[in-house]
Structure formats: structure tokens, C-alpha cells
Design an enzyme around this catalytic site. Structure first.
Site, PDB file in Angstrom:
ATOM      1  N   ARG A 221       0.827  -1.183  -0.079  1.00 58.19           N
ATOM      2  CA  ARG A 221      -0.086   0.040  -0.040  1.00 58.19           C
ATOM      3  C   ARG A 221       0.769   1.238  -0.003  1.00 58.19           C
ATOM      4  O   ARG A 221       1.992   1.116   0.411  1.00 58.19           O
ATOM      5  CB  ARG A 221      -0.993   0.065   1.320  1.00 58.19           C
ATOM      6  CG  ARG A 221      -1.726  -1.070   1.377  1.00 58.19           C
ATOM      7  CD  ARG A 221      -2.683  -1.118   2.783  1.00 58.19           C
ATOM      8  NE  ARG A 221      -3.407  -2.292   2.803  1.00 58.19           N
ATOM      9  CZ  ARG A 221      -3.216  -3.278   3.636  1.00 58.19           C
ATOM     10  NH1 ARG A 221      -1.813  -3.425   3.843  1.00 58.19           N
ATOM     11  NH2 ARG A 221      -4.174  -4.483   3.701  1.00 58.19           N
ATOM     12  N   LYS A 245      -1.545  -2.367   7.991  1.00 54.45           N
ATOM     13  CA  LYS A 245      -2.892  -1.774   8.625  1.00 54.45           C
ATOM     14  C   LYS A 245      -2.866  -2.256  10.186  1.00 54.45           C
ATOM     15  O   LYS A 245      -2.629  -3.494  10.448  1.00 54.45           O
ATOM     16  CB  LYS A 245      -4.016  -2.220   7.879  1.00 54.45           C
ATOM     17  CG  LYS A 245      -4.279  -1.363   6.656  1.00 54.45           C
ATOM     18  CD  LYS A 245      -5.822  -1.846   6.152  1.00 54.45           C
ATOM     19  CE  LYS A 245      -6.182  -0.930   4.956  1.00 54.45           C
ATOM     20  NZ  LYS A 245      -7.471  -1.000   4.368  1.00 54.45           N
ATOM     21  N   HIS A 301      -2.850   2.930  -5.714  1.00 55.77           N
ATOM     22  CA  HIS A 301      -3.082   1.582  -5.130  1.00 55.77           C
ATOM     23  C   HIS A 301      -3.754   0.470  -6.299  1.00 55.77           C
ATOM     24  O   HIS A 301      -3.419  -0.627  -5.823  1.00 55.77           O
ATOM     25  CB  HIS A 301      -4.481   1.674  -4.309  1.00 55.77           C
ATOM     26  CG  HIS A 301      -5.000   0.833  -3.360  1.00 55.77           C
ATOM     27  ND1 HIS A 301      -4.256   0.552  -2.075  1.00 55.77           N
ATOM     28  CD2 HIS A 301      -5.819  -0.187  -3.316  1.00 55.77           C
ATOM     29  CE1 HIS A 301      -4.717  -0.575  -1.649  1.00 55.77           C
ATOM     30  NE2 HIS A 301      -5.673  -0.917  -2.207  1.00 55.77           N
ATOM     31  N   ARG A 304      -0.981  -2.381  -6.546  1.00 51.17           N
ATOM     32  CA  ARG A 304      -1.185  -3.399  -5.721  1.00 51.17           C
ATOM     33  C   ARG A 304      -2.335  -4.392  -6.313  1.00 51.17           C
ATOM     34  O   ARG A 304      -2.018  -5.470  -6.206  1.00 51.17           O
ATOM     35  CB  ARG A 304      -1.632  -2.750  -4.346  1.00 51.17           C
ATOM     36  CG  ARG A 304      -2.092  -3.740  -3.396  1.00 51.17           C
ATOM     37  CD  ARG A 304      -2.418  -2.924  -2.090  1.00 51.17           C
ATOM     38  NE  ARG A 304      -3.296  -3.684  -1.105  1.00 51.17           N
ATOM     39  CZ  ARG A 304      -2.830  -4.749  -0.124  1.00 51.17           C
ATOM     40  NH1 ARG A 304      -1.291  -4.850  -0.015  1.00 51.17           N
ATOM     41  NH2 ARG A 304      -3.554  -5.226   0.764  1.00 51.17           N
ATOM     42  N   HIS A 327      -3.967  -9.281   3.596  1.00 51.49           N
ATOM     43  CA  HIS A 327      -5.441  -9.106   3.710  1.00 51.49           C
ATOM     44  C   HIS A 327      -5.577 -10.105   4.703  1.00 51.49           C
ATOM     45  O   HIS A 327      -5.245 -11.290   5.118  1.00 51.49           O
ATOM     46  CB  HIS A 327      -6.180  -9.774   2.307  1.00 51.49           C
ATOM     47  CG  HIS A 327      -6.220  -8.833   1.280  1.00 51.49           C
ATOM     48  ND1 HIS A 327      -6.263  -7.461   1.129  1.00 51.49           N
ATOM     49  CD2 HIS A 327      -5.769  -9.240  -0.117  1.00 51.49           C
ATOM     50  CE1 HIS A 327      -6.335  -7.130  -0.154  1.00 51.49           C
ATOM     51  NE2 HIS A 327      -6.010  -8.107  -1.029  1.00 51.49           N
ATOM     52  N   TYR A 336      -9.658  -9.988  -7.030  1.00 52.46           N
ATOM     53  CA  TYR A 336      -8.489 -10.391  -8.036  1.00 52.46           C
ATOM     54  C   TYR A 336      -8.885 -11.318  -8.979  1.00 52.46           C
ATOM     55  O   TYR A 336      -8.575 -11.457 -10.122  1.00 52.46           O
ATOM     56  CB  TYR A 336      -7.111 -10.672  -7.193  1.00 52.46           C
ATOM     57  CG  TYR A 336      -6.725  -9.402  -6.565  1.00 52.46           C
ATOM     58  CD1 TYR A 336      -6.844  -8.227  -7.160  1.00 52.46           C
ATOM     59  CD2 TYR A 336      -6.940  -9.611  -5.167  1.00 52.46           C
ATOM     60  CE1 TYR A 336      -6.191  -7.090  -6.060  1.00 52.46           C
ATOM     61  CE2 TYR A 336      -6.423  -8.695  -4.219  1.00 52.46           C
ATOM     62  CZ  TYR A 336      -6.291  -7.385  -4.735  1.00 52.46           C
ATOM     63  OH  TYR A 336      -5.708  -6.457  -4.057  1.00 52.46           O
TER      64      TYR A 336
END
Length: 351
Positions: A221, A245, A301, A304, A327, A336
Site C-alpha cells: 500500500r 494496517k 493503489h 497493488r 489481507h 482479483y
């Protein structure tokens, strides 16, 4: 908490009448949160700030509660979004004469509806402002459900903090729901095609090439890119240590080309931060290089997204993709698979 007369949506929120017993401190979030540990001071300052629509103090209270009571540390992006949610609620309160500590029924719902309609917007003050009195006001632009939810989270965080302070028992957003998003996730955004990635690698300097590959190969990210330091890179093992995150740390495998570019960049520059700057600055740099390469700028982004899509096309499982990209859930990686599935287009090409 602060006395610099903040502006919300171009409308000043008066905090000049502040009589503070707490002094502003620019240390880390935990140090700032300690300023709110006295229950009497906390309640008194919360009541005063709500009366004066004092953004800085209300945000300091919200941040303190989030720091002390939150389940995980939040990124700067999340905190910035929360703060903007508080700003928008104060703008709404100023326009609609909302009593912050005792909002009336349906005012929380009206706030969300006005956000959805684009009637509440944050505006930046320009340094060289021309006479704007003769200019028509900007037309409302509806916000997406994801943006509304993000701002609503900030407003909800404010009321959790006010209840913590003992200043209010109100929860104006208790039964409020944001409208459903009618656009599928995979139709709202898309990855860069592989040809675009190759074109971007032909322009810019070594730092630019590393930034492109950190996104398109390592799946980082924007915030993870700019915070990456030399000590996070293990070229011999072919791995990166990435703080993502919620301050979660993961190990990311390097592609052969990213390893070569990182080695070249680290030999050229002694800087600790490999990309550095802010996520916003990184996005601007990529936009400029897209213009040079003749590549449509999607977003930083989207690099990514390219990594996730390429992994699925190569036959990797969604579990592999989720692990590589950091994730929390495999469900997040399902987008995806949608982008990687070209069977429908291939079939239509034969019609």
C-alpha cells in the site's frame, strides 16, 4: 485543547472563548491521551468544546478515547478520515443548529442523507484566493457509500468519546444505515495492465522503479511504501518486513526484478527511507511518471491490484494472494479473481 480557530468546510468554528486547563502537546498519541485521564477535566473540557463546536478539543478527546479504548492502533490515514468525519458533523451541527450533547431525533439520519447527496463537503482554504463572492457555489457531488461510511465512523467515534467523558449519553447514529453500494467493487476500480507496468519501468529514476515494483510485485500500500526503511530489506533472504494496517507486521517475498532494483537504489542512496515522503506525494510522483510514459493514471493503489491479479492469473490460490498482500480475509482477495478471469471476454471475441 487547541485554540487555532479551525475552519470546517470554509466556515469558521469559534474556539476563541476557550478557557483551557489542558496544554497542547505534540508528542505521540499515547502521551496526548494521558492528558485526558482526569475524569473531572475530561468532562468539563468535553462539555465546553461541544458548546463551542471546538474542533481541536473534540478531536483530541476522540483521539484519546480511540487510543486508550480502541482494539488496535490505527493508521494515519484512518485517523485523518475520522477527524474529517468529526469536522463534517460539526459543519452539519453549525448549519442545522444541532445541540451536540443532546441532538434531536433524526438529525443523525439527516447528516448521513446530506453526506450521500454531496451537500456536506470539506473544502481547502487556498493561499491565493481570488474574489469568490461572484462565483456560484459548487454543485453537490454525491459521495460513495464507502466514503459516507468512513466519515460516519469518525462521527460515531466522537460520540463514543463524549460518552466516555460523561458529557453525553446520546448516540444519534444508533439506527442509521448508509445506502447500499449499487456498483460492484471490480467495476469501480481496475489494475494496471502488465504493458502499463512495463512502460512505467522505462521512465523515472531508481526510486520510481522501486516504487512501481513495490506496488506491482510486492503489493504494498502507499503508506507501506513510504515508511519502508533500509532495515526492512533483507536482500540475501529476498524478503521485506512490512508494517501494514493496524501496525501488523508481515514478511513479503521479493521478485527477482524488485531485488535488483532495491539493490541498485540502496547502493546509490544512503537515505534510511527508500521512498520516503507522504502517500500523497508518492501518488503525485506516479501521476507525473504516468504522463511521461503515456499510461493512464488509475491510482497508486492500482499497482497493488496489479500484483494480486497477476498472482491469480499465474495460478496461485486466493490464500496465497491474501498472504502476499496482507489481507485479513481471503474474501478481500476475491476481487482479483474477477479481474483475472478473461474467459467471458475470450468467448465474446469469438462471436
Amino acid at each position: 485543547m487547541m485554540t487555532n480557530d479551525p475552519t470546517v468546510g470554509g466556515e469558521a468554528l469559534d474556539s476563541a472563548s476557550s478557557s483551557l486547563t489542558l496544554v497542547p502537546y505534540q508528542g505521540d498519541a499515547l502521551t496526548r491521551a494521558r492528558l485526558w485521564l482526569d475524569p473531572e477535566v475530561r468532562r468539563r473540557e468535553a462539555v465546553r468544546a461541544a458548546r463551542d463546536l471546538d474542533l481541536e478539543t473534540l478531536w483530541a478527546l476522540t483521539e484519546a478515547h480511540h487510543t486508550l479504548q480502541g482494539s488496535a492502533q490505527s493508521s494515519r490515514h484512518t485517523l485523518r478520515t475520522y477527524r474529517n468525519g468529526v469536522r463534517l458533523w460539526l459543519l452539519f451541527a453549525q448549519r442545522r443548529a444541532v445541540g451536540l450533547l443532546h441532538p434531536k431525533a433524526d438529525q443523525g439520519a439527516l447528516f448521513v442523507r446530506e453526506l450521500e447527496a454531496g451537500e456536506l463537503r470539506l473544502t481547502r482554504q487556498r493561499k491565493n484566493k481570488k474574489d469568490e463572492s461572484a462565483q456560484p457555489p459548487p454543485r453537490p457531488r454525491p459521495l460513495t457509500p464507502s466514503s459516507v461510511n468512513a466519515y460516519l465512523a469518525g462521527a460515531r467515534a466522537l460520540y463514543r468519546a463524549l460518552r466516555w467523558a460523561g458529557a453525553s449519553s446520546a448516540d444519534p447514529f444508533l439506527d442509521v444505515k448508509v445506502g447500499a453500494d449499487k456498483v460492484a467493487r471490480w467495476d469501480k476500480r481496475s489494475p494496471y495492465p502488465q504493458a502499463a507496468i512495463e512502460a512505467l519501468l522505462q521512465v523515472g529514476d531508481a526510486r520510481h522503479r522501486v516504487m512501481v515494483l513495490l506496488g506491482a510485485h510486492a503489493g504494498l500500500r502507499a503508506s507501506e511504501m513510504v515508511s519502508l526503511s533500509r532495515n526492512d530489506v533483507d536482500l540475501s533472504a529476498g524478503r521485506l518486513k512490512v508494517t501494514g494496517k493496524g501496525r501488523k507486521v508481515r514478511s513479503v517475498n521479493l521478485s527477482a526484478s524488485l531485488r535488483r532494483e532495491l539493490s541498485a537504489l540502496m547502493a546509490q542512496s544512503a537515505s534510511d527511507k527508500l521512498i520516503g515522503g507522504t502517500p500523497e506525494a508518492a501518488r503525485l510522483r506516479l501521476r507525473r511518471e504516468c504522463l511521461k510514459a503515456g499510461v493512464p493514471f488509475l491510482s497508486l493503489h492500482a499497482l497493488r491490484h496489479s500484483a494480486g491479479t497477476r498472482l491469480v492469473k499465474s495460478g496461485r490460490t486466493l490464500q496465497d494472494v491474501a498472504r502476499h498482500l496482507g489481507h485479513a480475509s481471503v474474501a478481500t482477495a476475491e476481487i482479483y479473481a474477477k479481474w483475472a478471469d478473461e474467459s467471458l471476454q475470450n468467448e465474446l471475441d469469438n462471436w
